[in-house]
Scaffold this active site. Structure first.
Site, mmCIF file in Angstrom:
data_model
loop_
_atom_site.group_PDB
_atom_site.id
_atom_site.type_symbol
_atom_site.label_atom_id
_atom_site.label_comp_id
_atom_site.label_asym_id
_atom_site.label_seq_id
_atom_site.Cartn_x
_atom_site.Cartn_y
_atom_site.Cartn_z
ATOM 1 C CG ASP A 148 103.603 18.081 61.756
ATOM 2 O OD1 ASP A 148 104.696 17.642 61.609
ATOM 3 O OD2 ASP A 148 103.079 18.989 61.206
ATOM 4 C CD GLU A 149 103.157 16.925 68.357
ATOM 5 O OE1 GLU A 149 103.411 15.650 67.232
ATOM 6 O OE2 GLU A 149 101.971 17.374 69.224
ATOM 7 C CE LYS A 198 103.101 12.647 65.894
ATOM 8 N NZ LYS A 198 103.343 13.593 65.229
ATOM 9 C CE LYS A 256 116.022 13.926 67.918
ATOM 10 N NZ LYS A 256 118.096 15.147 68.051
ATOM 11 N N GLY A 303 103.521 12.478 58.825
ATOM 12 C CA GLY A 303 104.755 12.960 58.159
ATOM 13 C C GLY A 303 105.574 12.678 59.526
ATOM 14 C CG HIS A 304 106.262 10.255 61.458
ATOM 15 N ND1 HIS A 304 105.344 9.257 63.252
ATOM 16 C CD2 HIS A 304 104.455 10.990 61.486
ATOM 17 C CE1 HIS A 304 104.261 10.121 63.345
ATOM 18 N NE2 HIS A 304 103.400 10.721 62.817
ATOM 19 C CD GLN A 354 97.171 12.144 62.296
ATOM 20 O OE1 GLN A 354 96.920 11.163 62.369
ATOM 21 N NE2 GLN A 354 97.945 12.103 61.394
ATOM 22 C CB THR A 396 93.031 13.725 62.101
ATOM 23 O OG1 THR A 396 92.963 12.816 61.040
ATOM 24 C CG2 THR A 396 93.133 13.615 63.617
ATOM 25 C CB THR A 449 100.231 19.286 52.748
ATOM 26 O OG1 THR A 449 101.491 20.321 53.886
ATOM 27 C CG2 THR A 449 100.065 18.658 52.957
ATOM 28 N NE ARG A 457 98.710 22.013 54.881
ATOM 29 C CZ ARG A 457 97.963 21.427 55.379
ATOM 30 N NH1 ARG A 457 96.370 21.830 54.641
ATOM 31 N NH2 ARG A 457 98.016 20.149 56.245
ATOM 32 C CB SER A 480 114.841 16.893 70.737
ATOM 33 O OG SER A 480 115.416 16.854 69.295
HETATM 34 P P1 GDP Z 1 106.449 14.226 63.762
HETATM 35 O O1 GDP Z 1 105.284 14.162 62.584
HETATM 36 O O2 GDP Z 1 105.823 14.531 64.868
HETATM 37 O O3 GDP Z 1 107.569 13.141 63.562
HETATM 38 O O4 GDP Z 1 106.858 15.267 63.220
HETATM 39 P P2 GDP Z 1 107.476 15.834 61.796
HETATM 40 O O5 GDP Z 1 109.310 15.199 61.160
HETATM 41 O O6 GDP Z 1 106.578 16.626 61.025
HETATM 42 O O7 GDP Z 1 108.617 17.654 62.496
HETATM 43 C C1 GDP Z 1 109.896 17.462 63.043
HETATM 44 C C2 GDP Z 1 110.286 18.395 62.373
HETATM 45 O O8 GDP Z 1 111.169 18.880 63.374
HETATM 46 C C3 GDP Z 1 111.139 17.361 60.869
HETATM 47 O O9 GDP Z 1 111.864 18.682 60.267
HETATM 48 C C4 GDP Z 1 112.330 17.005 62.549
HETATM 49 O O10 GDP Z 1 113.436 16.441 61.703
HETATM 50 C C5 GDP Z 1 113.095 18.287 63.366
HETATM 51 N N1 GDP Z 1 113.363 17.790 64.481
HETATM 52 C C6 GDP Z 1 113.036 17.082 65.548
HETATM 53 N N2 GDP Z 1 113.921 17.438 66.683
HETATM 54 C C7 GDP Z 1 114.363 18.641 66.457
HETATM 55 C C8 GDP Z 1 114.741 19.394 67.358
HETATM 56 O O11 GDP Z 1 114.961 18.942 68.519
HETATM 57 N N3 GDP Z 1 115.549 20.325 66.937
HETATM 58 C C9 GDP Z 1 115.269 21.071 65.213
HETATM 59 N N4 GDP Z 1 115.932 22.731 65.140
HETATM 60 N N5 GDP Z 1 114.436 20.056 65.119
HETATM 61 C C10 GDP Z 1 113.813 19.443 64.408
HETATM 62 P P1 IMO Z 2 102.031 14.366 61.906
HETATM 63 O O1 IMO Z 2 102.153 12.401 62.433
HETATM 64 C C1 IMO Z 2 100.254 17.947 62.017
HETATM 65 C C2 IMO Z 2 96.087 17.902 60.747
HETATM 66 C C3 IMO Z 2 95.648 18.478 58.992
HETATM 67 C C4 IMO Z 2 93.953 19.295 58.861
HETATM 68 C C5 IMO Z 2 94.075 18.578 60.200
HETATM 69 C C6 IMO Z 2 93.155 17.417 59.587
HETATM 70 O O2 IMO Z 2 103.114 14.152 61.297
HETATM 71 O O3 IMO Z 2 101.631 14.844 63.059
HETATM 72 P P2 IMO Z 2 93.229 15.596 57.397
HETATM 73 O O4 IMO Z 2 94.570 15.345 56.598
HETATM 74 O O5 IMO Z 2 93.275 14.165 59.073
HETATM 75 O O6 IMO Z 2 92.025 15.467 57.384
HETATM 76 O O7 IMO Z 2 94.062 16.617 57.985
HETATM 77 O O8 IMO Z 2 94.528 17.314 60.782
HETATM 78 N N1 IMO Z 2 97.109 17.041 60.519
HETATM 79 C C7 IMO Z 2 98.396 17.436 60.984
HETATM 80 N N2 IMO Z 2 99.327 18.252 61.611
HETATM 81 N N3 IMO Z 2 100.808 16.415 61.872
HETATM 82 C C8 IMO Z 2 100.254 15.203 61.281
HETATM 83 O O9 IMO Z 2 100.329 14.635 61.403
HETATM 84 C C9 IMO Z 2 98.663 15.852 61.036
HETATM 85 N N4 IMO Z 2 98.046 15.061 60.604
HETATM 86 C C10 IMO Z 2 96.970 15.537 59.867
HETATM 87 O O10 IMO Z 2 97.248 19.871 58.567
HETATM 88 O O11 IMO Z 2 94.652 20.683 60.493
HETATM 89 MG MG MG Z 3 104.706 15.552 60.624
#
Ligand code: GDP
Ligand code: IMO
Ligand code: MG
Length: 429
Positions: free
Chosen positions: A13-14, A16, A18, A40-41, A230, A245, A307, A309, A418
Site C-alpha cells: 500500500d505504498e 504503487k 498511483k 489493491g492499487h 504487496q 504473503t 478489505t 481494514r 508524492s
Molecule cells: P498500492 O497498493 O501500493 O497501490 O497503494 P494503495 O492504493 O493500496 O494505497 C495507497 C493509498 O494512498 C490510496 O488510497 C492512494 O489514493 C493514496 N495515495 C497515494 N499517494 C498519495 C499521496 O501522496 N498522498 C496521499 N494523501 N494519498 C496518497
Molecule cells: P498491495 O499490492 C498490504 C497482507 C495481508 C496479510 C498478508 C497475507 O495493495 O500493496 P494474503 O492475502 O496474501 O494471504 O495476506 O499480506 N497483504 C497486503 N497488505 N497491501 C497488499 O497489497 C497486501 N496483500 C497482502 O494483509 O497481512
Molecule cells: Mg494496496
C-alpha cells in the site's frame, strides 16, 4: 531494452498504483509479475478513483499493453468485476489486456481453504485478505495447480473437480481437528456458478505465452515496466515470516514471474511512504498504538483498499527500508504521502533497533514481543500543506531536510515525491 521495475519497500500500500499510472507514458508494456486479488492499487485522476486488484495500473492508457504475468494468481470473478467496473468508466479493458497462459487460477475452494487455514490458526493468524492466495500458490508449488491455459483443454472440468474435492477434504479435516469453521454451501455454490460464468466471459481476453511476448518486446526495444504487488517486507523469503504473503514480492520475483533474465532488469524504482503502515498481523517495530498513530491513520486515510481494514500506522523505519533497498537493488526512491506528515511539529525516524540490548541496523531473524525497540531521531516538521505544490522549489525547507536525511541514511536518491493521491500531485526532483 531492459525491464524497469517498481517495487513496494514496506508492507504494501505504498502507492504503487498511483505511480505506475503516472510513469506509464514512458513504457509500451506494463506487467504484473506476482500476487493476485490480495492487491489493491488505487489510481486517481480527473475526479475519478479506481482500485485495481489484478489488472496492471497502466490500463487507463489505451495504447499500452497490460500483461498479467505467469507469476500472478487470478480469481476470474474478481478480474471480471474489475473489467465491468472499468467499462462503467467508458474503458474497455479487454482491448489492451492480455493474460499469461501460465498464470494459476484461484478456485472458489482455494478461498474456503484460506478461511479455514486462518480459522485454525486461532490467535496466531496471518491476517490474510482471504482471497485464496496462500492455497493457490501452495498448489502451484505442489504441482497440482490449474493454470489459466488449462481452460482451453478438454478435461478442464475434470481437473477442476479433482482439485476442488481435495480442498474440501482438507477443509473438513481442518474443521474436524482444529476449528469450528463452517462452509456455507449456498454461498459456495453461488460463487462457483459466478466463477464459471466469469471464465466464460473472460474468453474475450487474449491468453498468451507472456514470457515470449515480453522478451520479444525487449528485442524490439519496447520499454516494459514490471509492477510489483504487496511490499518487500511481505516477501515469502525475506519478509516478516510467517506473517507474509505467498509470493516473492521483491525484484527477483520479476524474473520468475515474467520469464526474463536477471541481466534484463533495468531501473529499479523503490516506493515507500514517508511513514509506515501495515495491515494484518506481524511485527511492526515503529507501530504507534496511540493518538499519533490514530492521527496518521486519519490524515492518511489508512484503510485497506482491498478489505477496508484499518491499517496499523507508525514512523518511518530506516533499517527496514535499507534492507528492502538491498534486496531489490533499488536505484531510485519514490517517497509517497509526504502531505500526510504536514502539521506534525516533530517527526520521528527510526535509525536503529535496540535488539536484546545491542544496537543493530537490520531486521533480525525473528522479532518477538519485548525483544526489540526502535531508536529514534527527532526531526523538525513543517506546517505548510503540500497538496497544491507542483515543484521542489515550493516544498518547505523542513521537508527537504527530511528527504535529505533519508537519502543520506539509505544512500539512494529520492527522485519523485508524492503530495496527494491524484496523478497531478506528483513532484519530480
Ligand atoms: P498500492 O497498493 O501500493 O497501490 O497503494 P494503495 O492504493 O493500496 O494505497 C495507497 C493509498 O494512498 C490510496 O488510497 C492512494 O489514493 C493514496 N495515495 C497515494 N499517494 C498519495 C499521496 O501522496 N498522498 C496521499 N494523501 N494519498 C496518497
Ligand atoms: P498491495 O499490492 C498490504 C497482507 C495481508 C496479510 C498478508 C497475507 O495493495 O500493496 P494474503 O492475502 O496474501 O494471504 O495476506 O499480506 N497483504 C497486503 N497488505 N497491501 C497488499 O497489497 C497486501 N496483500 C497482502 O494483509 O497481512
Ligand atoms: Mg494496496
Amino acid at each position: 531494452m531492459k525491464v524497469d521495475v517498481l517495487i513496494g519497500l514496506q508492507w504494501g500500500d505504498e502507492g504503487k498504483g498511483k505511480i505506475v499510472d503516472v510513469i506509464t507514458p514512458k513504457y509500451d508494456v506494463i506487467a504484473r509479475f506476482q500476487g493476485g486479488p490480495n492487491a489493491g492499487h488505487t489510481l486517481e485522476f480527473d475526479g475519478m478513483k479506481q482500485v485495481l486488484h489484478t489488472i496492471p495500473s497502466g490500463i487507463f492508457h489505451p495504447e499500452k499493453i497490460n500483461v498479467v504475468g505467469n507469476g500472478v494468481v487470478i480469481d476470474p470473478v474478481v478480474l471480471l468485476k474489475e473489467i465491468i467496473e472499468l467499462s462503467g468508466k467508458k474503458l474497455d479493458a479487454t482491448k489492451n489486456l492480455v493474460i499469461s497462459r501460465k498464470a494459476h487460477l484461484i478456485l472458489p475452494s482455494h478461498r474456503i481453504l484460506d478461511a479455514a487455514n486462518e480459522c485454525s490458526k486461532g490467535s496466531s493468524k496471518i491476517g490474510s485478505t482471504l482471497k485464496g492466495i496462500g492455497p493457490a500458490y501452495t498448489d502451484k508449488t505442489a504441482r497440482i495447480g490449474i493454470r489459466f491455459g488449462d481452460i482451453e483443454k478438454k478435461d478442464f472440468r475434470n481437473q477442476y473437480d479433482t482439485l476442488k474435492s481435495k480442498h474440501l477434504e482438507l477443509v473438513r479435516n481442518l474443521c474436524f481437528d482444529y476449528c469450528n469453521y463452517k462452509i456455507d454451501g449456498d454461498l459456495f455454490d453461488e460463487y462457483e456458478r459466478k466463477w464459471f460464468e466469469a471464465l466464460e466471459k473472460l474468453q474475450s481476453i487474449p491468453l498468451i505465452d507472456s514470457e515470449i511476448f515480453i522478451n520479444r518486446c525487449l528485442e524490439e526495444n519496447k520499454p516494459v515496466l514490471a509492477e510489483g504487488a504487496q511490499g518487500s517486507l511481505l516477501d515469502v523469503d525475506f519478509g516478516t515470516y510467517p506473517f507474509v504473503t505467498s509470493s516473492n514480492t521483491t525484484c527477483a520475483g520479476v524474473c520468475t514471474g515474467l520469464g526474463i533474465a536477471p541481466r534484463s532488469i533495468g531501473e529499479v524504482f523503490g516506493i515507500f511512504k514517508a511513514y509506515c503502515t501495515r495491515v494484518g498481523s506481524g511485527p511492526f517495530p515503529t507501530e504507534l498504538n496511540d493518538a499519533t498513530g490514530e492521527l496518521l491513520r486519519k490524515n492518511g486515510n489508512e484503510y485497506g483498499s482491498t478489505t477496508g481494514r484499518p491499517r496499523r500506522c507508525g514512523w518511518l523505519d530506516i533499517p527496514a527500508l535499507k534492507y528492502a533497498i538491498m534486496l531489490n537493488g533499488v536505484s531510485q526512491l519514490i517517497m509517497m504521502k509526504a502531505d500526510v506528515l504536514s502539521n506534525f511539529k516533530r517527526i520521528k525516524v527510526c535509525t536503529q533497533y535496540n535488539y536484546k540490548g545491542t544496537l543493530i541496523d537490520y531486521i533480525p531473524f525473528e522479532i518477538n514481543p519485548g525483544e526489540l525497540s526502535p531508536v529514534y531521531t527527532d526531526i523538525k516538521g513543517w506546517d505548510a500543506s503540500l497538496d497544491k505544490m507542483k515543484s521542489v522549489d515550493s516544498l518547505p525547507l523542513e521537508l527537504i531536510r527530511y528527504i535529505e536525511f533519508i537519502e543520506n541514511a539509505v544512500k539512494t536518491p529520492i527522485t519523485i515525491i508524492s503530495v496527494g493521491p491524484d496523478r497531478l500531485q506528483t513532484i519530480r526532483r
